[in-house]
Design a protein around this motif. Structure first.
Motif, PDB file in Angstrom:
ATOM      1  N   ILE A  26      13.464  -8.058  -8.856  1.00  0.00           N
ATOM      2  CA  ILE A  26      14.192  -6.118 -10.064  1.00  0.00           C
ATOM      3  C   ILE A  26      15.243  -6.929 -11.112  1.00  0.00           C
ATOM      4  N   ASN A  27      14.868  -6.935 -11.975  1.00  0.00           N
ATOM      5  CA  ASN A  27      15.883  -7.387 -13.562  1.00  0.00           C
ATOM      6  C   ASN A  27      17.426  -6.640 -12.423  1.00  0.00           C
ATOM      7  N   PRO A  28      18.543  -7.948 -12.758  1.00  0.00           N
ATOM      8  CA  PRO A  28      20.060  -6.954 -12.510  1.00  0.00           C
ATOM      9  C   PRO A  28      20.115  -5.709 -13.646  1.00  0.00           C
ATOM     10  N   ALA A  43       9.040   2.565 -13.352  1.00  0.00           N
ATOM     11  CA  ALA A  43       8.335   4.028 -14.034  1.00  0.00           C
ATOM     12  C   ALA A  43       7.944   5.025 -13.982  1.00  0.00           C
ATOM     13  N   ALA A  44       9.193   5.486 -12.678  1.00  0.00           N
ATOM     14  CA  ALA A  44       9.587   7.176 -12.586  1.00  0.00           C
ATOM     15  C   ALA A  44       8.693   7.613 -11.702  1.00  0.00           C
ATOM     16  N   ASN A  45       7.651   6.930 -10.985  1.00  0.00           N
ATOM     17  CA  ASN A  45       6.987   7.311 -10.747  1.00  0.00           C
ATOM     18  C   ASN A  45       7.313   7.180  -8.824  1.00  0.00           C
ATOM     19  N   ILE A  46       8.382   6.727  -8.485  1.00  0.00           N
ATOM     20  CA  ILE A  46       8.800   7.262  -7.016  1.00  0.00           C
ATOM     21  C   ILE A  46      10.255   7.874  -7.372  1.00  0.00           C
ATOM     22  N   SER A  66       7.741  -1.953  -9.482  1.00  0.00           N
ATOM     23  CA  SER A  66       7.382  -1.429 -11.173  1.00  0.00           C
ATOM     24  C   SER A  66       6.600   0.265 -10.663  1.00  0.00           C
ATOM     25  N   ARG A  67       6.572   0.749  -9.739  1.00  0.00           N
ATOM     26  CA  ARG A  67       6.175   2.045  -9.764  1.00  0.00           C
ATOM     27  C   ARG A  67       8.158   2.757  -9.528  1.00  0.00           C
ATOM     28  N   LEU A 106       0.743  -0.749   0.039  1.00  0.00           N
ATOM     29  CA  LEU A 106      -0.137   0.186  -0.114  1.00  0.00           C
ATOM     30  C   LEU A 106       1.034   1.480  -0.003  1.00  0.00           C
ATOM     31  N   PHE A 107       2.130   1.339   0.032  1.00  0.00           N
ATOM     32  CA  PHE A 107       2.985   1.976  -0.161  1.00  0.00           C
ATOM     33  C   PHE A 107       3.311   2.060  -1.563  1.00  0.00           C
ATOM     34  N   SER A 108       2.551   1.954  -2.454  1.00  0.00           N
ATOM     35  CA  SER A 108       3.093   1.556  -3.842  1.00  0.00           C
ATOM     36  C   SER A 108       3.888   2.979  -4.603  1.00  0.00           C
TER      37      SER A 108
END
Length: 408
Positions: A361-363, A343-346, A339-340, A315-317
């Motif tokens: 997360i992919n290296p 996507a440059a949302n964080i 994912s966020r 819920l902190f995403s």
């Protein structure tokens, strides 16, 4: 000789006559001024003027010519023959301000409803006589060098709405009598040297409560503040004890900063639903799990440097700046947060110095240039190497023995 004596007598008579005319003119002027302004207020303004001076570059007192109507002085506002507002100093930004001391004669302006003083170099204590101003609603004496304590007698200012004594050198405790003022909406006592416990503030219209950067100690009772509070800052003090019951009551908060204290207990999930943009609880001793009730819409959440544990809630995403570092979080980093981030949302995601075991997360993934991610010193090898704050240290992974001990 007789003629000369007669002329001499007439000369003396002329001098006497001129003196009497001067006296009469002065009396008439005093009567004229008195007709415009109450004599008590007139003399009080004279005393105030004598105790203060313009700092170099300030011309505030240039209009304070007591041969004219004081109601036309800069910063003096009258209603009839009484002074109702006194704003001392040039209010423009960057004004040099005033120096000197606050004269007790301020307390003789019996109809005063507003008193403000711009930043300057005024020293000395707060006049106890201000307690006489029963109509006072606005009191702002900030950014000077006022010392001593807050007079307990100010508890008689039953109409006071704003109390701003910020950025001075006040010492001692906050009087309980001040906390009981029934009409307070703004209490701003930040950046002083106040000590002792925080008394209960009972005004049902209190909105802003700012006591940051003092030396206050002790705990807060669940009813120490009314539910009307919207802005609460207590950072950089020595406050202790739990605040969960208090925070559950303050459901109108739009700003909360309790950082740099020694608060304990859990952080209620309800606080993450409040209509705020900034939540700062870092550098305390909060423990337990973080369990928001709904998706968190606060743009900045900082709970770093506590003793929080458990899994990180997905819920902190939606938080743009999330500081969870230097706690005891375990498990995997939620995929929704990753994912966020990608996507440059964080903008900021600080997870360092925990006990996290994995992150999906992919290296080869590229962290957006606008985002900051720090994963080091967890119970995993960070799959991506990203710049971290210098205080995070150089160790990438927490020692296995620590991870095993914590799991055990």
């Amino acid at each position: 000789m007789a003629v000369l004596k007669q002329r001499g007598l007439m000369g003396s008579s002329s001098i006497w006559l001129m003196m009497m005319i001067g006296v009469l003119l002065q009396c008439n002027f005093f009567l004229l001024v008195s007709a415009i302004l109450d004599p008590v207020d007139f003399l009080a303004l004279q005393s105030i003027r004598k105790s203060l001076d313009d700092m170099p570059g300030s011309n505030f007192f240039s209009t304070w010519d007591f041969t004219s109507d004081p109601c036309n002085f800069d910063g003096v506002y009258c209603d009839g023959d009484k002074v109702i507002a006194l704003n001392l100093g040039d209010p423009r930004a960057g004004s040099p301000g005033l120096s000197g001391r606050l004269d007790p004669a301020i307390g003789k302006l019996s109809a005063l409803a507003e008193l403000s003083i711009v930043p300057g170099r005024i020293v000395g204590g707060l006049p106890k006589t201000i307690a006489n101003l029963k109509d006072l609603r606005f009191l702002a004496i900030s950014r000077n060098f006022i010392s001593g304590g807050i007079p307990a007698s100010w508890g008689g200012l039953r109409n006071l709405k704003t109390l701003d004594l910020s950025y001075n050198q006040l010492t001692g405790s906050i009087p309980k009598s001040v906390g009981s003022l029934p009409e307070l909406t703004n209490v701003i006592l930040c950046h002083n040297k106040l000590s002792g416990t925080i008394p209960a503030f009972t005004s049902r219209s209190l909105i802003r409560f700012d006591l940051k950067n003092n030396a206050l100690s002790g705990s807060l009772s669940p009813i120490s503040l009314p539910p009307s509070v919207q802005y609460l800052s207590l950072s950089w003090n020595r406050l202790t004890g739990p605040v969960d019951r208090l925070l559950n009551r303050l459901n109108q908060l739009n700003y909360l900063d309790l950082s740099m204290n020694q608060f304990t207990g859990t952080i209620p999930g309800r606080v993450f639903t409040y209509p705020m943009s900034n939540l700062q609880l870092q550098r305390n001793q909060f423990w337990g799990q973080l369990e928001p009730i709904n998706q968190v819409t606060i743009s900045r959440v900082d709970v770093s440097y506590n003793r929080l544990s458990g899994h990180i809630s997905p819920l902190f995403s939606s938080v743009q700046n999330l500081y969870l570092n230097n706690n005891r979080f375990t498990g995997r980093v939620p995929a929704s947060i990753v994912s966020r981030l990608l996507a440059a949302n964080i903008e900021v995601l600080y997870l360092q110095h925990n006990y996290l075991t994995a992150i999906e997360i992919n290296p080869t993934a590229e962290i957006p240039l606008s985002s900051s991610l720090c994963l080091q010193y967890n119970c995993m090898v960070p799959p991506v190497q990203t710049p971290c704050p210098l205080k995070a240290g150089k160790q990438k992974t927490r020692p296995t023995t620590q991870c095993n001990e914590y799991r055990g």
